[in-house]
Design a protein around this motif. Structure first.
Motif, PDB file in Angstrom:
ATOM      1  N   GLU A   1     -15.862 -44.806  23.677  1.00  0.00           N
ATOM      2  CA  GLU A   1     -15.883 -45.193  22.124  1.00  0.00           C
ATOM      3  C   GLU A   1     -16.227 -46.825  21.914  1.00  0.00           C
ATOM      4  OE1 GLU A   1     -16.033 -43.124  19.735  1.00  0.00           O
ATOM      5  OE2 GLU A   1     -15.261 -41.292  20.851  1.00  0.00           O
TER       6      GLU A   1
ATOM      7  N   ARG B   1     -18.924 -38.551  25.611  1.00  0.00           N
ATOM      8  CA  ARG B   1     -17.676 -38.071  25.018  1.00  0.00           C
ATOM      9  C   ARG B   1     -17.216 -36.613  25.376  1.00  0.00           C
ATOM     10  NH1 ARG B   1     -20.564 -40.153  20.445  1.00  0.00           N
ATOM     11  NH2 ARG B   1     -19.597 -42.008  19.516  1.00  0.00           N
TER      12      ARG B   1
ATOM     13  N   GLY C   1     -27.515 -42.721  20.915  1.00  0.00           N
ATOM     14  CA  GLY C   1     -26.578 -41.813  20.274  1.00  0.00           C
ATOM     15  C   GLY C   1     -26.634 -40.337  20.942  1.00  0.00           C
TER      16      GLY C   1
ATOM     17  N   ALA D   1     -19.783 -47.063  22.219  1.00  0.00           N
ATOM     18  CA  ALA D   1     -20.711 -47.055  21.196  1.00  0.00           C
ATOM     19  C   ALA D   1     -20.605 -47.814  20.007  1.00  0.00           C
ATOM     20  CB  ALA D   1     -20.027 -45.432  20.460  1.00  0.00           C
TER      21      ALA D   1
ATOM     22  N   HIS E   1     -24.139 -41.092  24.319  1.00  0.00           N
ATOM     23  CA  HIS E   1     -22.621 -41.373  24.095  1.00  0.00           C
ATOM     24  C   HIS E   1     -22.058 -39.911  23.675  1.00  0.00           C
ATOM     25  CE1 HIS E   1     -23.761 -45.513  24.053  1.00  0.00           C
ATOM     26  NE2 HIS E   1     -22.346 -45.926  24.259  1.00  0.00           N
TER      27      HIS E   1
END
Length: 553
Positions: free
Chosen positions: A340, A327, A320, A343, A323
């Motif tokens: 994305e 981003r 988590g 993810a 990612h």
């Protein structure tokens, strides 16, 4: 349910006892037990719950000094389990002592569960750290006996800056045992103000540079300039930090993500040893690994292999957080789209539960081998549960396999010193020793022949069983893979022993070596150095400037 924090009794030798204070009736509740002695802070006793907070008085009214604690509770209250309470010291307002280097305006000193039991100290500290709450400084820890009592009676404090100390058992205890398991020493005349602080103008204590780190841990907005100053790394990408979405709600996970976003342009091999003295090796290593791994999420990747790749990444970084950093740092819209998409796949890349417990009864080497083999089998889709992992690793459970310890790090980092001090080593293969046997340690002309000779000796030593050390720089994955090939052929447990030392310290050590390498050679090594990630060997030891293992992954 709200609970009044009990009055802490004074130790028999505490000089700061007021007329309405209580003394401990005896020391039997401490004797023979491990105790933790922490600095007593001059603040306001405050208790936090999931749904509110109060000062020592359950009906404590509004006071300007409590606004900061209320804001903190607004960020972390949701993470306190229902029925639990966090007790600590609100340090916002100056009382009798002035503080100018606080890590936070709130320090936690105990956590109580829904059954009214105070948690063990070794559970309290990580619980509070995950909330973003520091604990008071530990002054001493050990078994409370006659010798310990004498040491505490003669402990010297700076009474112009320290109010006293608190002794508590390291193990948890029930509420009714509080008076026997906790006691304090308070300086004489500790209340020195003519007007009680509650009725005077609020004078704020001052925060130190580490407060920026604790603020991030507690979920506060990140201040790029303050963070860069705290970690001693100039610059940083404030824009990426501004784009960072929730990277771990609170605690070290959030701090790792925030620092990785801020410092994502920094060379990874330089970052971890730079941050380790401040953050500790485990957190510093995680920041470095986030910096090294996140660009991979910006690029296309075969969907059929994504789950395997993500699970391997998960050994080094929280997916988590990884990612979130990717981003925030995506250089193009296309790169962000790749993040994305990754993810979405990461939602199915959850580690198998109960794996570590499945091998808890084995010796360290066998447990490490079985755990690593199981994780890889799970990543490849060959097993799906802890029960299947036990069945799949039966042949390694006895520990009857050779062991390879592969040193990793630039010249002069302390690899050989660490390796020579390892117990139970049956064979030692050093490329420097092989060069010296040919005439000169610094002669690089016959490197290929030296390497072939070293790999041959490694193969012979592993075939004989036992523990073998490979002592060479092993700076990148390509160099390490040659050694891994031999180790796999002999079914050996592979341990990376990675030495991470700050560049300035490395240059200093190199200058003091009996055989220093030229400055330009060391600079080239540092440029090429790519530390291994967790999971690239069965086990990884990260060794800091202390020369000891500071993290095992």
């Amino acid at each position: 349910m709200r609970t009044h924090y009990p009055r802490t009794p004074h130790l028999p030798w505490s000089p700061g006892v007021a007329a309405d204070d209580v003394r401990v009736t005896g020391l039997s509740g401490l004797r023979g037990r491990e105790v933790v002695v922490t600095e007593k802070l001059d603040g306001e006793n405050t208790t936090l719950y999931a749904d509110g907070l109060h000062a020592r008085s359950l009906d404590s009214a509004h006071h300007p000094s409590r606004a900061w604690a209320k804001a903190l509770h607004g960020r972390i209250g949701h993470a306190i389990p229902a029925g639990w309470r966090v007790c600590g010291e609100n340090m916002f307002a100056r009382h009798s002592l002035a503080y100018d280097d606080l890590d936070s305006y709130f320090y936690g000193f105990s956590v109580w569960d829904a059954h009214g039991r105070c948690l063990d100290w070794d559970l309290t500290v990580p619980f509070l750290r995950d909330l973003g709450v520091p604990v008071p400084r530990v002054l001493w820890r050990g078994v409370f006996d006659a010798r310990a009592e004498k040491a505490l009676r003669t402990m010297r404090l700076d009474l112009t800056r320290q109010e006293g100390y608190v002794v508590r058992t390291a193990e948890g205890f029930a509420a009714e045992d509080f008076g026997q398991r906790v006691a304090k020493w308070v300086r004489p005349g500790h209340v020195q103000t003519g007007t009680h602080w509650m009725h005077a103008a609020v004078v704020e204590n001052r925060l130190g540079p580490n407060a920026a780190l604790w603020a991030v841990r507690s979920g506060a907005s990140a201040d790029a300039e303050a963070l860069a100053a705290a970690v001693g790394v100039p610059g940083g990408d404030a824009a990426a930090l501004g784009r960072l979405e929730a990277a771990g709600a609170t605690g070290d996970a959030r701090l790792a993500g925030v620092l990785a976003a801020l410092l994502h342009g920094t060379r990874r091999a330089w970052l971890a040893p730079k941050l380790a003295p401040l953050l500790g090796m485990p957190l510093a290593r995680r920041v470095g690994d986030l910096v090294g791994l996140h660009p991979a999420l910006h690029r296309p990747y075969p969907d059929a292999d994504r789950r395997t790749g993500l699970l391997r990444m998960a050994y080094a970084a929280d997916l988590g957080v990884l990612h979130a950093v990717a981003r925030a740092t995506a250089p193009t819209a296309g790169a962000r789209e790749q993040v994305e998409w990754s993810a979405l796949h990461a939602e199915d890349a959850r580690p198998v539960e109960g794996l570590r417990d499945a091998f808890a009864g084995l010796d360290d080497d066998a447990a490490a081998r079985c755990l690593a083999e199981s994780r890889e089998a799970y990543a490849l889709g060959r097993i799906g549960s802890a029960e299947e992992a036990v069945a799949a690793t039966w042949r390694w459970r006895t520990g009857g396999f050779p062991k390879l310890i592969q040193m990793v790090g630039p010249s002069g980092s302390g690899k050989s010193t660490f390796a020579r001090g390892l117990p139970g080593v049956d064979a030692y293969v050093s490329l420097d020793d092989l060069r010296e046997a040919r005439g000169a340690r610094s002669d690089q002309k016959a490197n290929q022949e030296v390497l072939r000779t070293g790999l041959g000796r490694l193969d012979t030593a592993l075939a004989a069983g036992g523990t073998v050390v490979w002592d060479a720089t092993s700076l990148n994955q390509q160099q390490r893979s040659l050694v891994h090939t031999v180790a796999r052929r002999r079914d050996a447990l592979i341990t990376h022993a990675v030495v991470l030392v700050d560049e300035d310290e490395l240059v200093r050590r190199n200058g003091e070596r009996e055989h220093p390498v030229p400055r330009e050679v060391l600079a080239a090594q540092l440029h090429r150095f790519g530390p291994p990630y967790p999971g690239q060997a069965h086990r990884t030891w990260y060794i800091g400037a202390s020369g000891t293992v500071e993290e095992e992954a």
